[in-house]
Motif scaffolding. Sequence first.
Motif, mmCIF file in Angstrom:
data_model
loop_
_atom_site.group_PDB
_atom_site.id
_atom_site.type_symbol
_atom_site.label_atom_id
_atom_site.label_comp_id
_atom_site.label_asym_id
_atom_site.label_seq_id
_atom_site.Cartn_x
_atom_site.Cartn_y
_atom_site.Cartn_z
ATOM 1 N N HIS A 9 -20.036 -3.208 -37.910
ATOM 2 C CA HIS A 9 -18.869 -4.027 -37.598
ATOM 3 C C HIS A 9 -17.822 -3.945 -38.701
ATOM 4 O O HIS A 9 -16.619 -3.971 -38.446
ATOM 5 N N LEU A 10 -18.281 -3.830 -39.962
ATOM 6 C CA LEU A 10 -17.342 -3.709 -41.072
ATOM 7 C C LEU A 10 -16.630 -2.356 -41.032
ATOM 8 O O LEU A 10 -15.411 -2.273 -41.204
ATOM 9 N N ALA A 12 -16.077 -0.420 -38.562
ATOM 10 C CA ALA A 12 -15.207 -0.235 -37.395
ATOM 11 C C ALA A 12 -13.999 -1.167 -37.421
ATOM 12 O O ALA A 12 -13.059 -0.985 -36.649
ATOM 13 N N ASP A 13 -14.007 -2.141 -38.319
ATOM 14 C CA ASP A 13 -12.943 -3.147 -38.370
ATOM 15 C C ASP A 13 -11.718 -2.591 -39.096
ATOM 16 O O ASP A 13 -11.769 -2.257 -40.277
ATOM 17 N N GLU A 14 -10.604 -2.502 -38.378
ATOM 18 C CA GLU A 14 -9.387 -1.946 -38.970
ATOM 19 C C GLU A 14 -8.892 -2.797 -40.134
ATOM 20 O O GLU A 14 -8.191 -2.311 -41.022
ATOM 21 N N ALA A 15 -9.257 -4.058 -40.144
ATOM 22 C CA ALA A 15 -8.804 -4.955 -41.219
ATOM 23 C C ALA A 15 -9.659 -4.820 -42.480
ATOM 24 O O ALA A 15 -9.324 -5.386 -43.520
ATOM 25 N N PHE A 16 -10.765 -4.094 -42.383
ATOM 26 C CA PHE A 16 -11.651 -3.933 -43.530
ATOM 27 C C PHE A 16 -10.978 -3.024 -44.552
ATOM 28 O O PHE A 16 -10.722 -1.849 -44.290
ATOM 29 N N ARG A 71 -15.694 5.021 -40.033
ATOM 30 C CA ARG A 71 -14.775 4.125 -39.331
ATOM 31 C C ARG A 71 -13.954 4.896 -38.298
ATOM 32 O O ARG A 71 -13.778 4.445 -37.165
ATOM 33 N N ARG A 75 -14.177 4.087 -34.283
ATOM 34 C CA ARG A 75 -12.964 3.657 -33.570
ATOM 35 C C ARG A 75 -12.605 4.617 -32.442
ATOM 36 O O ARG A 75 -11.962 4.231 -31.474
#
Length: 260
Positions: A9-10, A12-16, A71, A75
């Motif tokens: 989840h981290l 794949a998270d664009e905000a990470f 990532r 995505r």
Amino acid sequence: MSLFEHYQHLMADEAFILAGKPLPEGLLLSSEGSLQTFYAPFDHINEQARIVICGITPGLQQAMNALNEARRQLRNGASVALAKQAAKETSSFSGPMRPNLIAMLDHIGVQTYLGIDSCERLFESHRHWVHYTSALRYPVFLNGENYSGNPGLLSRASLRNQIENHLSEEIRALPANCVYVPLGPKVGEVFEYLLTLGLLRPEQVLSGLPHPSGANAERISYFLGRKDKAALSVKTNAGSLDAAREQLTKKIGQLRAPAR
């Protein structure tokens, strides 16, 4: 659940945000004194490998490359298995050390043993023949900087745990006729230890290459015959490099070529 899936989840998270040193706290696996171990996606094992190239531990640059590629893959809808493989292949020995590594492998005849024109192919068309790994699978930092082998790889519980679990797991999963190239004396010591455990046979281990890091530029230049002995600084032991080159070339010449 694998560590990759735990951190999926981290990644794949664009905000990470992948910034700062050494890596984001959300990826911290363990701390032991001034040593910190972080997660980065170096889990993939190429079970069809013919040769294994083993460094000390992924550095910050390699870890960032692996995390970014994982990532990107996630995505774009890639499976966990494909994302792990792509992250490992994209980042392993990336950066300035790769040309040094290729040149030294070619110099001792690894490309002839494998039946290819250059070990550069192991990073391109023949990736399926090589398993890239490290004695410490996950990136380790000492006081926030890349760990380079001190304190010794077998001297701390958090380091030894990676060797006795992750690296040993990889060896058991790989073909019994794989050959292993430990990079530098620190990793060579780890493989001596693995030999005592009976995980490998002596003929499988090609120890003696200088580590391909730019910090070893003089040793690498001499090993490759690009610098004369008379021009070496007192820090470089020409005799040990000569002996290593001769022993490696002889050992590779005695290996039975892998099945095509």
